[in-house]
Structure formats: structure tokens, C-alpha cells
Design an enzyme around this catalytic site. Structure first.
Site, short mmCIF file in Angstrom:
data_model
loop_
_atom_site.label_atom_id
_atom_site.label_comp_id
_atom_site.label_asym_id
_atom_site.label_seq_id
_atom_site.Cartn_x
_atom_site.Cartn_y
_atom_site.Cartn_z
N HIS A 45 -37.65 55.81 50.22
CA HIS A 45 -38.75 56.47 49.50
C HIS A 45 -38.20 57.65 48.70
O HIS A 45 -37.03 58.02 48.85
CB HIS A 45 -39.88 56.86 50.44
CG HIS A 45 -39.55 57.93 51.45
ND1 HIS A 45 -38.53 57.82 52.37
CD2 HIS A 45 -40.13 59.14 51.68
CE1 HIS A 45 -38.51 58.90 53.13
NE2 HIS A 45 -39.47 59.73 52.73
N HIS A 65 -38.84 60.92 48.66
CA HIS A 65 -38.75 62.30 49.12
C HIS A 65 -37.28 62.74 49.02
O HIS A 65 -36.36 61.95 49.27
CB HIS A 65 -39.25 62.44 50.57
CG HIS A 65 -40.75 62.50 50.66
ND1 HIS A 65 -41.44 62.11 51.78
CD2 HIS A 65 -41.68 62.92 49.76
CE1 HIS A 65 -42.74 62.28 51.57
NE2 HIS A 65 -42.92 62.77 50.35
N ASP A 75 -39.13 56.88 56.47
CA ASP A 75 -40.00 57.68 57.32
C ASP A 75 -41.31 56.92 57.54
O ASP A 75 -41.79 56.29 56.62
CB ASP A 75 -40.33 59.01 56.66
CG ASP A 75 -39.13 59.91 56.43
OD1 ASP A 75 -38.02 59.54 56.81
OD2 ASP A 75 -39.30 60.99 55.85
N ASP A 80 -35.17 64.42 50.70
CA ASP A 80 -34.19 64.30 51.79
C ASP A 80 -33.71 62.86 51.99
O ASP A 80 -32.90 62.59 52.88
CB ASP A 80 -34.72 64.90 53.10
CG ASP A 80 -36.06 64.33 53.54
OD1 ASP A 80 -36.77 63.76 52.69
OD2 ASP A 80 -36.40 64.47 54.73
N HIS A 136 -46.25 56.20 55.18
CA HIS A 136 -45.81 57.57 55.01
C HIS A 136 -46.68 58.22 53.94
O HIS A 136 -47.62 57.61 53.45
CB HIS A 136 -44.31 57.54 54.64
CG HIS A 136 -43.61 58.85 54.74
ND1 HIS A 136 -43.84 59.76 55.75
CD2 HIS A 136 -42.65 59.42 53.95
CE1 HIS A 136 -43.06 60.82 55.56
NE2 HIS A 136 -42.34 60.64 54.47
N HIS A 145 -33.76 61.35 62.17
CA HIS A 145 -34.68 62.09 61.29
C HIS A 145 -35.38 63.22 62.06
O HIS A 145 -36.60 63.42 61.96
CB HIS A 145 -35.72 61.16 60.65
CG HIS A 145 -36.36 61.75 59.42
ND1 HIS A 145 -37.58 62.40 59.45
CD2 HIS A 145 -35.96 61.81 58.13
CE1 HIS A 145 -37.88 62.81 58.23
NE2 HIS A 145 -36.92 62.47 57.42
ZN LIG Z 1 -40.41 61.49 53.75
#
Ligand SMILES: [Zn+2]
Length: 301
Positions: free
Chosen positions: A60, A62, A210, A64, A140, A268
Site C-alpha cells: 500500500h 503509506h 497492514d 513506511d 486498512h 510491523h
Molecule cells: Zn499503513
């Protein structure tokens, strides 16, 4: 299969912890999974050759999980890479990366292929004669996929002594490896099981990060050998976990148990916790075979 954890923490890079990235070595491939900031340094540190990476899977958008990607794509260019690179990730990833290349007037000198994902059902995104990669739709705050890496069933192993003893002609060996019966030199039918051994059981690895607790992923990853499932929080932060659409160690272990996974790797982690041992303890109240991902750790699967 060999899994190298390059980074396994949530949110920000810190001096001793890196955001998500890992390398899965499977059937001569080096698949890069997620590419948090600093991934190229981690690859160097762990002596993983850039030239062996041809496929990158991004869960995804994001930061990180993918802020390391523009840097890596750029470094490949500076090093004069010639080989193709395939990137699989959510729609928008092509626009994000190409905008940076365009602004810097630094287009790659190698072929860069984007495979943008939009489906909310599982789909096969890569296949060759030895391996398949399918998406695992996750839940998520933004569109997210996990990935299921599977070895294909190998050909049967020949029992050379038996093949010789029955006087089997060489022209039949290919079919015998595929499981067919054979004909001996005297013309009788020889059952395949008398001439071959079972090949090793194909292995599988599921990467799920995530995600909030998502029971409907279980059929997709049923009987998986190794499940990496995010555990950003402990059960004590369940409220925060729900709000941010992450999972607790207990929830990760519940998915592993429901899926009948052989092994669970947690990762994570939120950096709020002082000790990772707490994650393992919590997961082990539900599921026995638990390991902790740690930056630099290598798992032989
Ligand atoms: Zn995320």
C-alpha cells in the site's frame, strides 16, 4: 525459501529500526516485498545484489511501506542497470514514481513496468513455471494487498536404480517425471510409483501487512507454511488498533490458527513498546509456532 527481514517496524525510520521491507528468495527469484525508507541501505548492508531484484511488490502507499522505492529506482539508474524492473502495487504508484523521475528529468535507462492493482478480490499477479504470486486483499485505511507466494509442484524425482533395473528407455524419462507409467524393455507396464520418489512438498509464504483483523483472508491462506502477519499493537491498545485499522499480536495469532499455518512471524511493531517479547508472549496464548521479525533476521523456510 529464504526470507530476509530488512525492516519490520511501523511508522518512522529510527537509528536502530527500519520500516517495512523484506526479501523473499524463492526458486532463484529475489522478490522484494515493500520498500520503506532506507531499504537500499539495508539491501547493501545484508549483501543482497541489486541486480538480482526484478520484481517488487508493494502492499500500500503509506510512506513506511514505499518511500524507499523512488530512491531505489533512482539508484538502479545511476548504477547503469540494464535489466527490466517490474513493480506491483496499488493504482497511483506509477504516477507517484514517474512524477519524481519527470521533475528530475532522470528517466530510467532500463525498462520499468508498473502493474497497478485495483481489485478487491484475490488475483494472480505473477506466474512462471515454478512460482505463483497472488494478492491477499487486506483491510486498512487505504487500499492494501498482502501477497501469497507459492512454489508450484515440482516434477517427480527419478529412482535411477529402478529405471535401469527395468530397462526403461531414456525417451520415456520426461513423461515418467510428470507421473506417467512406463514400459519396460520386456514390454510390461511399470507403475510410476516403482520408478520415482515424491518431490519435496511445495512451500508457501503469505505476507499480510497492514491490516485490521480480517477473517475472510483465512480461506486464501489456508495451510500456508509461513504467515507473516502484522501486529502493530498489543491487546492493551485494542481501541487504538481498531481506529487505525491494524492488528494486535493476539489477532495475528488467531488468523494463523484459523488458517492452520505451520508458522507465524510477527512484525510491523509500534515503536511505543519497550520489549518485543511481549508480542511473542501474547501471540503464544493462541498459537504455538511464533517468531518475531527483527531487522536483519533471516528465516530459512
Ligand atoms: Zn499503513
Amino acid at each position: 525459501m529464504k526470507l530476509t527481514i530488512l525492516g519490520c517496524y511501523a511508522a518512522t525510520p529510527r537509528s536502530l529500526s527500519n520500516p517495512t521491507s523484506q526479501v523473499l528468495e524463492i526458486k532463484n527469484h529475489m522478490f522484494l516485498i515493500d520498500c520503506g525508507e532506507g531499504t537500499q541501505l539495508q539491501l547493501r548492508k545484508h549483501k543482497i545484489k541489486f541486480s538480482r531484484i526484478h520484481h517488487i511488490f508493494i502492499s500500500h502507499l503509506h510512506g513506511d511501506h514505499f518511500f524507499g522505492l523512488p530512491g531505489l529506482v533512482s539508484t538502479f539508474r545511476l548504477l547503469g542497470r540494464k535489466q527490466d524492473l517490474h513493480i506491483y502495487g496499488p493504482k497511483g504508484i506509477k504516477e507517484a514514481i514517474t512524477l519524481l523521475l519527470k521533475l528530475g528529468d532522470s528517466w530510467t535507462n532500463y525498462n520499468l513496468y508498473f502493474h497497478e492493482l485495483t481489485s478487491t478480490s484475490s488475483e494472480m499477479v505473477y506466474e512462471d513455471d515454478k512460482v505463483t504470486v497472488e494478492t491477499i486483499p487486506l483491510s486498512h485505511r487505504i487500499y492494501t494487498n498482502g501477497f501469497l507466494f507459492r512454489e508450484k509442484k515440482a516434477l517427480r524425482n527419478l529412482d535411477i536404480q529402478a529405471v535401469n533395473a527395468y530397462g526403461i528407455d531414456k525417451s520415456q524419462l520426461r513423461n515418467i517425471k510428470k507421473g506417467k507409467d512406463a514400459q519396460s524393455s520386456s514390454g510390461e507396464v511399470v507403475d510410476n510409483t516403482l520408478l520415482t520418489f515424491d518431490p519435496p512438498k511445495p512451500k508457501s509464504y503469505a505476507f499480510c501487512s497492514d491490516t485490521a483483523f480480517k477473517e475472510d483472508m483465512v480461506p486464501l491462506i489456508k495451510d500456508v507454511d509461513v504467515l507473516y502477519h502484522e501486529s502493530t499493537f498489543l491487546d492493551s491498545e485494542e481501541g487504538l488498533c481498531q481506529k487505525t485499522k491494524h492488528s494486535t499480536a493476539k489477532q495475528a495469532a488467531t488468523i494463523a490458527k484459523m488458517a492452520n499455518a505451520s508458522h507465524l512471524i510477527l512484525g510491523h511493531y509500534s515503536t511505543r513498546y519497550k520489549s518485543l517479547a511481549l508480542f511473542k508472549q501474547e501471540a503464544e496464548t493462541i498459537f504455538d509456532e511464533v517468531s518475531l521479525a527483527e531487522d536483519g533476521k533471516v528465516f530459512e523456510l
